[in-house]
Write a protein that holds these residues in place. Structure first.
Motif, PDB file in Angstrom:
ATOM      1  N   SER A 168      -8.068  -6.027   2.623  1.00 22.45           N
ATOM      2  CA  SER A 168      -9.303  -5.765   3.341  1.00 22.45           C
ATOM      3  C   SER A 168     -10.314  -6.870   3.077  1.00 22.45           C
ATOM      4  CB  SER A 168      -9.896  -4.419   2.904  1.00 22.45           C
ATOM      5  OG  SER A 168     -11.114  -4.174   3.559  1.00 22.45           O
ATOM      6  N   THR A 169     -10.818  -7.490   4.154  1.00 20.44           N
ATOM      7  CA  THR A 169     -11.841  -8.529   4.067  1.00 20.44           C
ATOM      8  C   THR A 169     -12.938  -8.200   5.077  1.00 20.44           C
ATOM      9  OG1 THR A 169     -10.855  -9.958   5.747  1.00 20.44           O
ATOM     10  CG2 THR A 169     -10.069 -10.229   3.478  1.00 20.44           C
ATOM     11  N   ASP A 170     -13.973  -9.014   5.082  1.00 19.62           N
ATOM     12  CA  ASP A 170     -15.042  -8.821   6.068  1.00 19.62           C
ATOM     13  C   ASP A 170     -14.522  -8.975   7.495  1.00 19.62           C
ATOM     14  OD1 ASP A 170     -16.831  -8.407   4.038  1.00 19.62           O
ATOM     15  OD2 ASP A 170     -17.570 -10.476   4.007  1.00 19.62           O
ATOM     16  N   ALA A 171     -13.423  -9.711   7.637  1.00 15.68           N
ATOM     17  CA  ALA A 171     -12.857  -9.940   8.968  1.00 15.68           C
ATOM     18  C   ALA A 171     -11.989  -8.785   9.451  1.00 15.68           C
ATOM     19  CB  ALA A 171     -12.048 -11.229   8.975  1.00 15.68           C
ATOM     20  N   GLY A 172     -11.620  -7.870   8.536  1.00 18.17           N
ATOM     21  CA  GLY A 172     -10.785  -6.748   8.935  1.00 18.17           C
ATOM     22  C   GLY A 172      -9.726  -6.430   7.898  1.00 18.17           C
ATOM     23  N   VAL A 173      -8.794  -5.572   8.265  1.00 16.10           N
ATOM     24  CA  VAL A 173      -7.732  -5.119   7.374  1.00 16.10           C
ATOM     25  C   VAL A 173      -6.395  -5.592   7.929  1.00 16.10           C
ATOM     26  CG1 VAL A 173      -6.637  -3.116   6.299  1.00 16.10           C
ATOM     27  CG2 VAL A 173      -9.104  -3.111   6.729  1.00 16.10           C
ATOM     28  N   THR A 174      -5.640  -6.334   7.117  1.00 16.39           N
ATOM     29  CA  THR A 174      -4.377  -6.908   7.582  1.00 16.39           C
ATOM     30  C   THR A 174      -3.237  -6.534   6.637  1.00 16.39           C
ATOM     31  OG1 THR A 174      -4.872  -8.979   6.414  1.00 16.39           O
ATOM     32  CG2 THR A 174      -5.465  -8.854   8.750  1.00 16.39           C
ATOM     33  N   LEU A 175      -2.058  -6.318   7.206  1.00 11.30           N
ATOM     34  CA  LEU A 175      -0.884  -5.944   6.433  1.00 11.30           C
ATOM     35  C   LEU A 175      -0.309  -7.170   5.736  1.00 11.30           C
ATOM     36  CD1 LEU A 175       1.203  -3.767   5.644  1.00 11.30           C
ATOM     37  CD2 LEU A 175       2.454  -4.377   7.735  1.00 11.30           C
ATOM     38  N   GLN A 176      -0.138  -7.074   4.406  1.00  9.64           N
ATOM     39  CA  GLN A 176       0.429  -8.163   3.624  1.00  9.64           C
ATOM     40  C   GLN A 176       1.910  -7.963   3.300  1.00  9.64           C
ATOM     41  OE1 GLN A 176      -1.538 -10.967   2.819  1.00  9.64           O
ATOM     42  NE2 GLN A 176      -2.780  -9.867   4.333  1.00  9.64           N
ATOM     43  N   ARG A 177       2.311  -6.701   3.088  1.00 10.36           N
ATOM     44  CA  ARG A 177       3.677  -6.482   2.615  1.00 10.36           C
ATOM     45  C   ARG A 177       4.057  -5.016   2.764  1.00 10.36           C
ATOM     46  NH1 ARG A 177       5.624  -6.907  -3.732  1.00 10.36           N
ATOM     47  NH2 ARG A 177       7.873  -6.762  -3.363  1.00 10.36           N
ATOM     48  N   SER A 178       5.328  -4.769   3.057  1.00 12.06           N
ATOM     49  CA  SER A 178       5.893  -3.421   3.037  1.00 12.06           C
ATOM     50  C   SER A 178       7.119  -3.441   2.137  1.00 12.06           C
ATOM     51  CB  SER A 178       6.299  -2.954   4.439  1.00 12.06           C
ATOM     52  OG  SER A 178       5.196  -2.922   5.310  1.00 12.06           O
ATOM     53  N   LEU A 179       7.354  -2.367   1.408  1.00 15.23           N
ATOM     54  CA  LEU A 179       8.557  -2.319   0.574  1.00 15.23           C
ATOM     55  C   LEU A 179       8.942  -0.885   0.284  1.00 15.23           C
ATOM     56  CD1 LEU A 179       7.926  -2.958  -3.173  1.00 15.23           C
ATOM     57  CD2 LEU A 179       6.034  -2.913  -1.575  1.00 15.23           C
ATOM     58  N   GLN A 180      10.198  -0.709  -0.122  1.00 11.08           N
ATOM     59  CA  GLN A 180      10.728   0.587  -0.493  1.00 11.08           C
ATOM     60  C   GLN A 180      10.504   0.817  -1.978  1.00 11.08           C
ATOM     61  OE1 GLN A 180      11.992   2.501   1.891  1.00 11.08           O
ATOM     62  NE2 GLN A 180      12.618   4.254   0.634  1.00 11.08           N
ATOM     63  N   VAL A 181       9.953   1.988  -2.321  1.00 10.03           N
ATOM     64  CA  VAL A 181       9.746   2.359  -3.720  1.00 10.03           C
ATOM     65  C   VAL A 181      10.643   3.533  -4.089  1.00 10.03           C
ATOM     66  CG1 VAL A 181       8.095   3.231  -5.416  1.00 10.03           C
ATOM     67  CG2 VAL A 181       7.388   1.467  -3.788  1.00 10.03           C
ATOM     68  N   GLY A 182      10.585   4.609  -3.302  1.00 15.31           N
ATOM     69  CA  GLY A 182      11.382   5.787  -3.611  1.00 15.31           C
ATOM     70  C   GLY A 182      12.866   5.489  -3.586  1.00 15.31           C
ATOM     71  N   GLN A 183      13.551   5.858  -4.644  1.00 18.11           N
ATOM     72  CA  GLN A 183      14.965   5.527  -4.771  1.00 18.11           C
ATOM     73  C   GLN A 183      15.861   6.751  -4.935  1.00 18.11           C
ATOM     74  OE1 GLN A 183      15.859   2.227  -4.623  1.00 18.11           O
ATOM     75  NE2 GLN A 183      13.689   1.712  -4.374  1.00 18.11           N
ATOM     76  N   PHE A 184      15.262   7.913  -5.250  1.00 17.14           N
ATOM     77  CA  PHE A 184      16.067   9.060  -5.615  1.00 17.14           C
ATOM     78  C   PHE A 184      15.555  10.300  -4.892  1.00 17.14           C
ATOM     79  CE2 PHE A 184      18.383   7.103  -9.048  1.00 17.14           C
ATOM     80  CZ  PHE A 184      17.558   6.063  -9.434  1.00 17.14           C
ATOM     81  N   GLY A 185      16.287  11.397  -5.058  1.00 22.23           N
ATOM     82  CA  GLY A 185      15.819  12.679  -4.561  1.00 22.23           C
ATOM     83  C   GLY A 185      15.490  12.632  -3.078  1.00 22.23           C
ATOM     84  N   GLN A 186      14.310  13.151  -2.755  1.00 18.90           N
ATOM     85  CA  GLN A 186      13.883  13.202  -1.366  1.00 18.90           C
ATOM     86  C   GLN A 186      13.074  11.977  -0.960  1.00 18.90           C
ATOM     87  OE1 GLN A 186      11.924  16.932  -0.627  1.00 18.90           O
ATOM     88  NE2 GLN A 186      13.596  18.128  -1.473  1.00 18.90           N
ATOM     89  N   LEU A 187      12.876  11.043  -1.874  1.00 18.31           N
ATOM     90  CA  LEU A 187      12.211   9.769  -1.623  1.00 18.31           C
ATOM     91  C   LEU A 187      10.697   9.875  -1.405  1.00 18.31           C
ATOM     92  CD1 LEU A 187      14.730   8.036   0.834  1.00 18.31           C
ATOM     93  CD2 LEU A 187      14.675   7.915  -1.650  1.00 18.31           C
ATOM     94  N   GLN A 188      10.187  11.067  -1.167  1.00 20.92           N
ATOM     95  CA  GLN A 188       8.806  11.225  -0.726  1.00 20.92           C
ATOM     96  C   GLN A 188       7.814  10.738  -1.773  1.00 20.92           C
ATOM     97  OE1 GLN A 188       7.808  14.580   1.789  1.00 20.92           O
ATOM     98  NE2 GLN A 188       6.342  15.261   0.250  1.00 20.92           N
TER      99      GLN A 188
END
Length: 344
Positions: A168-188
């Motif tokens: 988040s900057t004064d110019a707006g909000v931009t996506l930098q990165r997406s990744l998978q964290v949940g590895q087990f169970g229902q992943l939620q």
């Protein structure tokens, strides 16, 4: 089934099979120290699972004017003063989690699949809805904010086990990165919190445990902190996560173990040793009921009027009846320090 035994006074705490002090509960072999609620917010009138996640905004000039923000996942955002009285309601849709950095707040809005943004007037404390950022994914669930190396980050979490990292900057909000964290169970995933100074995000996977992620490395991968199988007091659902931040690397990570009505405290610094478990019971005068089935929580080390060591704010499922007039309970962090021996 969970069996809860109130131990009788008089024997050493180490001999749990015999007795302990009269104010210590043992739940599935885990000792949980009872902490009396100090006060509560006004209820969210109605039935159903409504209240979810709180965040504290600290007024820079007069801490007595600080605010508690609380999400209503059916309707919008509630704003309370430090007595728990409601000051504002913002009808912005089904916001699930909320976090604050400076005079900006962000909430995960799973009705419109957005990050819903708010500004907080530095003088008056008035909260204003300033816009929405389309995430490009369905149902942003949890959210946390951070300020790492002068960069403001917004991190929504998702039910498919993924997170996004937005800048988040004064110019707006931009996506930098997406990744998978949940590895087990229902992943939620839901609860998360950023340690700004360490550059680390802690993220809860509801059916598995707590992960951490180095936010300074663009190719970092999640590392496990604790699991529900480890026997440290954490159970499913792993819900709210927050930090009590002290000097340097001192401080504590607090997690809500929803199904057991308790909270697990870890060292903020690696290797994140478990420091104890507590519950939030009814207030000493009986005017505030005990806390059950907590979802979101927020911990602050800010010195507030009457609470020089800070507070913990926790969602309460039952007020006092389950899913009726839900609200948030507040406890004195100093009581937790004493009960868990954190200053020993």
């Amino acid at each position: 089934m969970t069996f809860r035994i109130l131990l009788l006074a008089g024997a050493a705490a180490a001999t749990l099979a015999a007795c302990a002090t009269d104010d210590v509960w043992v739940d599935d072999g885990i000792v949980a120290q009872p902490i009396a609620a100090a006060f509560e917010t006004d209820p969210m009138p109605g039935t159903g699972d409504r209240a979810d996640d709180p965040a504290l905004w600290v007024h820079a000039g007069d801490v007595s004017k600080s605010l508690i923000l609380g999400t209503n996942k059916d309707e919008g955002l509630h704003v309370y003063d430090l007595s728990g009285a409601e000051l504002q309601f913002l009808d912005v849709g089904q916001v699930n989690n909320v976090d604050v950095r400076g005079n900006v707040a962000a909430a995960s809005n799973d009705e419109f699949n957005t990050i819903t943004m708010f500004s907080i007037d530095a003088d008056t404390g008035e909260v204003t809805h300033t816009g929405d950022v389309q995430t490009g994914k369905a149902e942003p669930y949890g959210i946390c904010m951070g300020e790492v190396d002068d960069t403001v980050l917004i991190i929504p979490t998702y039910k498919d086990g993924s997170i996004q990292i937005w800048e988040s900057t004064d110019a707006g909000v931009t996506l930098q990165r997406s990744l998978q964290v949940g590895q087990f169970g229902q992943l939620q995933l839901e609860g998360c919190v950023v340690d700004d100074a360490a550059g680390i995000a802690f993220i809860g996977e509801e059916e598995h445990g707590i992960w951490k992620l180095d936010l300074r490395q663009s190719d970092s991968t999640p590392e496990i902190v604790d699991t529900i199988e480890a026997g440290n007091g954490l159970v499913a659902d792993v819900e709210g996560l927050s930090l009590w931040v002290g000097e340097g690397t001192d401080g504590y990570l607090v997690a809500s173990a929803q199904a057991a009505d308790r909270f697990v405290v870890y060292d903020r610094a690696a290797p994140h040793a478990v420091r104890g478990v507590f519950t939030v019971t009814e207030s000493e005068d009986g005017s505030v009921d005990a806390v059950t089935h907590t979802d979101g929580l927020h911990v602050s080390s800010a010195a507030l009027p009457g609470y020089p060591r800070g507070i913990v704010i926790v969602q309460d499922d039952a007020n006092p009846t389950s899913e009726i007039d839900q609200n948030f309970k507040i406890a004195d962090w100093a009581d937790i320090e004493v009960a868990l021996g954190l200053n020993d």
